[in-house]
Structures are given as structure tokens and as C-alpha cells.
Design a protein around this motif. Structure first.
Motif, short mmCIF file in Angstrom:
data_model
loop_
_atom_site.label_atom_id
_atom_site.label_comp_id
_atom_site.label_asym_id
_atom_site.label_seq_id
_atom_site.Cartn_x
_atom_site.Cartn_y
_atom_site.Cartn_z
N PRO A 55 0.83 -1.21 0.00
CA PRO A 55 0.00 0.00 0.00
C PRO A 55 0.86 1.26 0.00
CG PRO A 55 -0.80 -1.60 1.59
CD PRO A 55 0.52 -2.11 1.10
N LEU A 56 0.39 2.28 -0.68
CA LEU A 56 1.18 3.50 -0.80
C LEU A 56 1.46 4.13 0.55
CD1 LEU A 56 -0.60 5.02 -3.91
CD2 LEU A 56 1.55 3.77 -3.85
N THR A 57 0.49 4.04 1.50
CA THR A 57 0.69 4.66 2.80
C THR A 57 1.72 3.93 3.65
OG1 THR A 57 -1.21 3.39 3.61
CG2 THR A 57 -1.61 5.64 2.85
N ASP A 58 2.04 2.68 3.30
CA ASP A 58 3.01 1.89 4.08
C ASP A 58 4.35 1.76 3.38
OD1 ASP A 58 1.07 1.51 5.93
OD2 ASP A 58 0.43 -0.45 5.20
N LEU A 59 4.60 2.56 2.34
CA LEU A 59 5.81 2.44 1.55
C LEU A 59 7.00 2.97 2.35
CD1 LEU A 59 6.46 1.44 -1.31
CD2 LEU A 59 6.39 3.81 -2.06
N SER A 60 7.91 2.09 2.79
CA SER A 60 9.09 2.48 3.55
C SER A 60 10.12 1.37 3.45
CB SER A 60 8.74 2.72 5.02
OG SER A 60 8.35 1.52 5.63
N SER A 61 11.35 1.68 3.89
CA SER A 61 12.42 0.69 3.86
C SER A 61 12.09 -0.50 4.75
CB SER A 61 13.74 1.34 4.29
OG SER A 61 14.11 2.38 3.41
N ASP A 62 11.51 -0.21 5.94
CA ASP A 62 11.16 -1.31 6.85
C ASP A 62 10.11 -2.21 6.24
OD1 ASP A 62 12.93 -0.28 8.68
OD2 ASP A 62 11.41 0.86 9.76
N THR A 63 9.11 -1.61 5.56
CA THR A 63 8.05 -2.42 4.94
C THR A 63 8.62 -3.30 3.84
OG1 THR A 63 6.50 -0.64 5.41
CG2 THR A 63 5.81 -2.32 3.85
N VAL A 64 9.52 -2.73 3.00
CA VAL A 64 10.12 -3.51 1.91
C VAL A 64 10.93 -4.66 2.47
CG1 VAL A 64 11.78 -3.42 0.02
CG2 VAL A 64 10.14 -1.57 0.31
N ARG A 65 11.70 -4.39 3.52
CA ARG A 65 12.53 -5.45 4.12
C ARG A 65 11.65 -6.60 4.66
NH1 ARG A 65 14.96 -2.50 7.17
NH2 ARG A 65 16.92 -2.17 6.04
N GLN A 66 10.51 -6.22 5.29
CA GLN A 66 9.62 -7.25 5.84
C GLN A 66 8.95 -8.05 4.73
OE1 GLN A 66 9.26 -8.03 9.10
NE2 GLN A 66 8.02 -9.74 8.39
N ILE A 67 8.52 -7.36 3.66
CA ILE A 67 7.87 -8.04 2.53
C ILE A 67 8.84 -9.02 1.87
CG2 ILE A 67 6.94 -7.69 0.21
CD1 ILE A 67 4.93 -7.09 2.31
N LEU A 68 10.09 -8.61 1.69
CA LEU A 68 11.07 -9.49 1.07
C LEU A 68 11.30 -10.74 1.93
CD1 LEU A 68 13.71 -6.88 -0.19
CD2 LEU A 68 12.00 -8.08 -1.54
N ALA A 69 11.29 -10.55 3.24
CA ALA A 69 11.45 -11.71 4.13
C ALA A 69 10.23 -12.62 4.07
CB ALA A 69 11.70 -11.23 5.56
N ASP A 70 9.03 -12.01 4.04
CA ASP A 70 7.81 -12.82 3.98
C ASP A 70 7.71 -13.59 2.66
OD1 ASP A 70 7.18 -11.81 6.43
OD2 ASP A 70 5.78 -10.29 5.69
N ARG A 71 8.17 -13.00 1.58
CA ARG A 71 8.12 -13.67 0.28
C ARG A 71 9.28 -14.67 0.09
NH1 ARG A 71 4.75 -10.84 -3.34
NH2 ARG A 71 3.16 -9.86 -2.06
N GLN A 72 10.12 -14.80 1.12
CA GLN A 72 11.26 -15.73 1.09
C GLN A 72 12.19 -15.45 -0.09
OE1 GLN A 72 9.65 -19.70 1.22
NE2 GLN A 72 9.00 -19.52 3.37
N ILE A 73 12.44 -14.16 -0.32
CA ILE A 73 13.40 -13.77 -1.33
C ILE A 73 14.80 -14.16 -0.82
CG2 ILE A 73 14.33 -11.84 -2.67
CD1 ILE A 73 11.43 -12.56 -3.28
N PRO A 74 15.64 -14.74 -1.64
CA PRO A 74 16.99 -15.12 -1.19
C PRO A 74 17.70 -13.94 -0.53
CG PRO A 74 16.57 -16.00 -3.37
CD PRO A 74 15.41 -15.12 -3.06
N GLU A 75 18.48 -14.26 0.49
CA GLU A 75 19.16 -13.24 1.26
C GLU A 75 20.07 -12.37 0.38
OE1 GLU A 75 20.19 -10.90 4.38
OE2 GLU A 75 18.65 -12.46 4.30
N GLU A 76 20.72 -12.99 -0.58
CA GLU A 76 21.62 -12.24 -1.44
C GLU A 76 20.86 -11.19 -2.25
OE1 GLU A 76 24.75 -13.02 -5.16
OE2 GLU A 76 23.75 -14.70 -4.15
N GLN A 77 19.72 -11.60 -2.84
CA GLN A 77 18.95 -10.67 -3.63
C GLN A 77 18.29 -9.60 -2.75
OE1 GLN A 77 19.05 -10.51 -6.77
NE2 GLN A 77 20.06 -12.46 -7.23
N SER A 78 17.80 -10.02 -1.58
CA SER A 78 17.19 -9.05 -0.66
C SER A 78 18.19 -7.99 -0.24
CB SER A 78 16.63 -9.79 0.56
OG SER A 78 16.09 -8.87 1.48
#
Length: 607
Positions: free
Chosen positions: A545-568
């Protein structure tokens, strides 16, 4: 669709502006000795990790008291949204002189911002004609009292102050009435509260703002007293365990008869109160401290928002039928008696078809001698993006009832909402396609009028090859067109899917423009295009969501989607490098080229 892109672009600009936010302070430059005043810090965004200053030379009566104000206006699809975070201290000046208040800081979108320190001068204030101060003085009998004497023969049993509470073992968050009283057997002229206690661990609300003092008679230990309730407040324990309410200090002017020394002469006949005027004696009083044993709440259920008291809840919408891309206002009102000002907004899982904005909070509170009551309203603005029949989900509001010692659930029924078709131009291509299907179906059963095309009688049971082939082609075309329309309608209702489908396209378009700016050496516009490309791609790719757009939100989403650590790590490193490149020293062309390469690799991976 055009309105959606306008709203989306606006919120990207809001996100960019968050990096330039300032932490501001509002405070007086000079105050009077003993005066209470307010120091407030504000920032125009959501912030966390607020670090307040040290108020050396002052007493902190309350704070930091956190508040958040949100506002949004929707006019013809254009959305204006604002958020203000505030932190307020109530301070009292205790000593004359100039005092330096230290710096304060907080974190906004992962970036630490600070507010520099400032100086407050404390001066000896002039006494007002009525003897009043910001703490307040109130008269009892003689408004024109004499100047106070420095001593008197009033004992502690004739005049004293006492603090009482309505309950000594409340639950955490339960409303408790705290009362400060003066017990006297002599006449009083006025009083002044020297210092309000901090009462650490409690949230306090003043219940005596109207300035009225309640007086009555009461018997204590066999002695009759006139009692004045000089201050009454509601306190709410914010933690469990043994808490202490500190004493209250105050000064009073007592009116006593001036004693005449007996001489054994005729003048002793005039030793009568009528001939002996009164004198005002200044006395310092201090109330008792109180120990409160606060019981912890039982294990909190899911969805508990901190409400303690007796409440009711109601949900409503301003309309139940709108067109797509028009706003709906949903209000959830909690009313009753208790810690209303401490209740948080419940988490409601709205349908993904709605674009949801942060709730705006408004209070309608009544502070009487019986405590705090009234209502708190949470207001959400919802914008449906596709037509259809939907509903505002049901809400289970849970609060703790101290009287019964258990949690009570109030249920708010779901509210159906019908969303009609929005702009007709946006659906024109779909309507045309449906008409095409109808024409194809009508073309199948036409009448052949040419005699040469008739089948001879001997071959009446044979079917021409061209007819079979044409029939099969038309059936396949009809089936394909129907399938295409169904999928297209599903995509239009799937807001997240639409964002995902255009994520890479929009990002590459912006990078192409950034490449041109790179060669032209336009540094500011280059970074702006790269910023929009990266953040826009992440928002669309992972449906943030646009109102939640932040570095912390992106980092959490990448972890939830199980993006490889290197790519994250590479994605987060690219975002951080973009922020630092604009301010770090070095060759501008080299920085721009490095950022462009990192952004190109990141978007290629997200594709």
C-alpha cells in the motif's frame, strides 16, 4: 483509471517529501517562576523512536504525551493526505535563571531527524492583584484578606490536606478518581497549588477545569471539619504492580483572630473578636502519598485494542451505493465510560478492491466529577476500484470490564456496499467486445438466398466442407472471445494483479528517461526518475500500500516472500545507495553511473 494514476503519482511525491521532514518544537522563550507551560514537538509524518530532551532545572509534570492527526480530502478524484505526529510535555519552572533544553530526535522512514536545543528564561513573576497564578487560587470567605503573616498558632488537627482515591486495587487501564481535599476548622482566604505530582505510571485527566470548588462538612476522628475538594482527576494505570501517587504541595491563607495581651486594666473589657481584627496566616500543606496495587489484565484476546471500562460500539457508512473510484466513509464509534482517549483503532481486513487510507480519530469527551465519558470515532476513507457487490467486514470490538473482571465482545454487523460502473469511457472497449460477440452469434444463422448455393436434392443429407470449417472457426472465436472478456474483467477487479502487470513496464520506461538525463548530466532529475522507478516497481511488484511504503516495509515483505538473502540485500543496498548518493561527496558522473547500474540490475531481477 486516469484518477488512479493521479492518486498513485501524488503519493509517490509524498514519499519523496518524507526524506525532507523536520522535527519542530513549540515552546515559550520566557516563563514566570512557578508557571506551568507546554513544550510540543511535531513532524509532518509518521515517526517512531522519539527521544525527548532533558529538562534540567524544570519539573516534568506530564509527557511525552503522544498524538497523531490525520487528514484527507478527496475532490474530483484528487486526494490530499496529511499526517502530523506530536509529542507534548507539561513543564513547570522551579528555579530562576536561563536553562538550556537539549536536542530531541525521532526516526521517519528509517531516517533519523533531530531538533536542536533551545533556551528558556525563568523570571520571577509579579503577583497578580487577585493573588492568582496559573495553578489557580480560589477564595472561601474574605476576598480582601490582609497580607499574610509568617507564622500562626494553627495546629495540624485544625488544618490539613488529604488525598483519596476511589479504588486502591484497580485493573491496569481502569479509571480511578483521585481527589485532593482541604480539611479546616478555621476560615480560609485562598490557596495556591505549588506543584502537581508527576504520578509516574499513570495517565491523568483533570476533572476540575470549570474552577468550581465543592464544599461540604465531614467528621474525622470525632471532629467536625469544613471540606473543600480543591482538585479532582481521573487516573489510568499504564502498568501493573505497586505504583505510588506522590503528595501534593500547596499554600493556604488562614484567617485567625489577632490576640491582645491582657493588661489587667479597663482595656481588657474590649478583648472581644468584634474589636480584634483578623490576620492572615500563611500555612504550607502537603497531602499524603497513596500506594496503588494495580492488577494486570487477564491474557488479552486477539484484536484487543486496550479498551478498559464499559463501552458500546456502532459502525456506519455515509452511503451504500457509489460508482467506482468514488469515496466511501466508514465510521466506527466507541462510546461509554473509561479510557476512551487510549483506545487504538481496530484492525479491519477490508476487501482488496478498496484503496484504504489511515483512519482519522476524533474524540467527543465529557470530563465531569464522575470521570471521563463520551465517544471516540475512527473514520476510514475507502475508494473502490472495480464495480460489483462488496461489503464492509464485520467487526468484533473487545474491551475489558473491570466490574465483572472479564472481556466482553461487541459485534458490529457487516455492511453491504454496491459499486456501480465508474467512468463510461473506461468500459467502452469492454462493451464493444461484447457487441462483437453478439454479432458473431447472429452471423451464424443467416439465410442463403442465392439459388446456385442450394444443395441438390440428392445430396440433401451431405454437409459442405467449407460449412464445417466455418462453423468450427466461429465456435473457437466465440469461445476465445468469451474467455478473453472473463479474464479481462477479472484483471480489472484484481487491483494487485494490475499493479504487478505494469510494474516492470513503468520501471523500464523511467530508467530509459533516467539514462537520457545521465548523459545530459542533469543530476537532480536523474535521481528523481531512478527513485520513482525503484519505489514504484517495488510497490506494484509486491502490492505494498502507498501509505506503508518504507524501507522497513520492503525489508519485511522481502522476508515474507522468502526472497533469497543475497537478492534481498542487493535490493536494500540499492535503495540505501540511492539515498546516500545525493549527499555523499565525490564525482557526480561516477555516482550517477553506479546508481544507474544498480537500479538496472535490481529492476531486471524484479522482472
Amino acid at each position: 483509471m486516469k484518477k488512479f494514476f493521479l492518486v498513485f503519482s501524488f503519493y509517490l511525491l509524498v514519499s519523496v517529501g518524507a526524506f525532507a521532514q523536520e522535527l519542530r518544537v513549540r515552546a515559550p522563550q520566557a516563563v514566570a517562576l512557578g508557571q506551568r507551560f507546554e513544550v510540543r514537538y511535531e513532524v509532518n509524518d509518521r515517526c517512531k523512536d522519539f527521544r525527548g530532551p532533558s529538562f534540567k532545572g524544570f519539573s516534568v509534570l506530564s509527557g511525552p504525551n503522544t498524538s497523531m492527526q490525520t487528514g484527507m480530502t478527496v475532490i474530483n478524484g484528487q486526494v490530499t493526505h496529511s499526517i502530523t505526529s506530536g509529542f507534548t510535555y507539561i513543564i513547570q519552572a522551579d528555579v530562576e535563571g536561563s536553562f538550556e533544553v537539549g536536542a530531541a530526535s525521532c526516526t521517519v522512514e528509517g531516517k533519523k531527524i533531530t531538533c536542536p536545543g533551545f533556551t528558556i528564561k525563568v523570571e520571577k513573576g509579579r503577583q497578580q492583584a487577585s493573588g492568582g497564578s496559573q495553578q489557580g487560587q480560589r477564595g472561601y470567605s474574605q476576598p480582601n484578606a490582609a497580607q499574610p503573616a509568617q507564622s500562626g498558632n494553627i495546629d495540624s488537627k485544625s488544618l490539613f490536606a488529604r488525598a483519596t482515591v476511589s479504588k486502591t486495587n484497580p485493573y491496569q487501564g481502569e479509571q480511578v478518581i483521585l481527589t485532593y481535599k482541604i480539611y479546616t476548622q478555621v476560615s480560609l482566604s485562598q490557596y495556591q497549588i505549588d506543584k502537581l505530582p508527576g504520578n509516574k505510571g499513570f495517565w491523568s485527566e483533570d476533572l476540575t477545569r470549570d474552577g468550581n470548588v465543592k464544599t461540604y462538612e465531614e467528621t474525622v476522628d470525632g471532629r467536625r471539619y469544613m471540606v473543600a475538594e480543591i482538585r479532582r482527576g481521573a487516573i489510568f494505570a499504564q502498568e501493573s504492580g505497586k505504583l505510588t501517587i506522590q503528595p501534593l504541595d500547596l499554600d493556604v491563607l488562614a484567617l485567625v483572630q489577632r490576640q491582645r495581651q491582657r493588661t489587667g486594666t479597663l482595656w481588657d473589657l474590649f478583648d472581644d473578636p468584634f474589636f480584634n481584627p483578623t490576620q492572615a496566616v500563611e500555612k504550607h500543606l502537603r497531602t499524603n502519598s497513596l500506594n496503588i496495587n494495580v492488577k494486570p489484565l487477564p491474557q488479552t484476546p486477539d484484536g484487543f485494542t486496550g479498551a478498559v471500562g464499559a463501552f458500546d460500539v456502532k459502525g456506519e457508512v455515509d452511503t451504500r451505493e457509489v460508482r467506482a473510484n468514488e469515496a466511501i466513509t466508514y465510521r466506527l464509534t466507541v462510546s461509554g465510560s473509561g479510557n476512551l482517549m487510549l483506545i487504538n483503532a481496530p484492525q479491519i481486513k477490508f476487501s482488496q478492491v478498496f484503496e484504504v487510507y489511515d483512519p482519522q480519530v476524533s474524540d467527543n469527551l465529557s470530563r465531569t466529577a464522575n470521570g471521563v465519558s463520551g465517544s471516540r470515532t475512527f473514520e476510514w476513507v475507502l475508494i473502490p476500484r472495480a464495480q460489483g457487490n462488496y461489503e464492509i467486514p464485520a467487526v468484533d470490538f473487545q474491551y475489558f470490564d473491570p466490574a465483572s473482571g472479564r472481556y466482553i465482545t461487541k459485534h458490529v454487523e457487516a455492511i453491504p456496499v454496491r459499486v456501480n460502473r465508474g467512468d463510461p469511457n473506461a468500459m467502452k472497449h469492454v462493451t464493444s467486445s461484447k457487441n462483437d460477440v453478439r454479432l458473431l452469434n447472429s452471423d451464424i444463422n443467416y439465410i442463403q438466398t442465392r439459388p446456385s448455393a442450394l444443395v441438390p436434392k440428392k445430396d440433401k443429407y451431405s454437409i459442405p466442407v467449407w460449412f464445417i470449417v466455418s462453423f468450427i472457426v466461429l465456435v473457437l472465436v466465440s469461445f476465445g472471445a468469451s474467455l478473453f472478456l472473463r479474464r479481462r474483467q477479472a484483471r480489472m477487479q484484481d487491483v494487485a494483479g494490475m499493479r504487478l502487470s505494469r510494474a516492470t513496464k513503468q520501471a523500464r520506461k523511467r530508467l530509459k528517461k533516467a539514462a537520457a538525463l545521465l548523459h545530459a548530466g542533469d543530476e537532480n532529475r536523474f535521481y528523481e526518475e531512478v527513485y520513482h522507478a525503484l519505489w514504484g516497481c517495488l510497490a506494484d511488484k509486491y502490492n505494498i500500500p502507498l501509505t506503508d511504503l518504507s524501507s522497513d516495509t520492503v525489508r519485511q515483505i522481502l522476508a515474507d516472500r522468502q526472497i533469497p538473502e543475497e537478492q534481498s540485500s542487493r535490493i536494500m543496498e540499492t535503495l540505501q545507495s540511492l539515498d546516500m548518493a545525493r549527499f555523499a561527496p565525490g564525482n557526480a558522473a561516477d555516482k550517477m553511473q553506479a546508481i544507474y547500474n544498480q537500479a538496472l540490475d535490481t529492476i531486471a531481477y524484479l522482472s
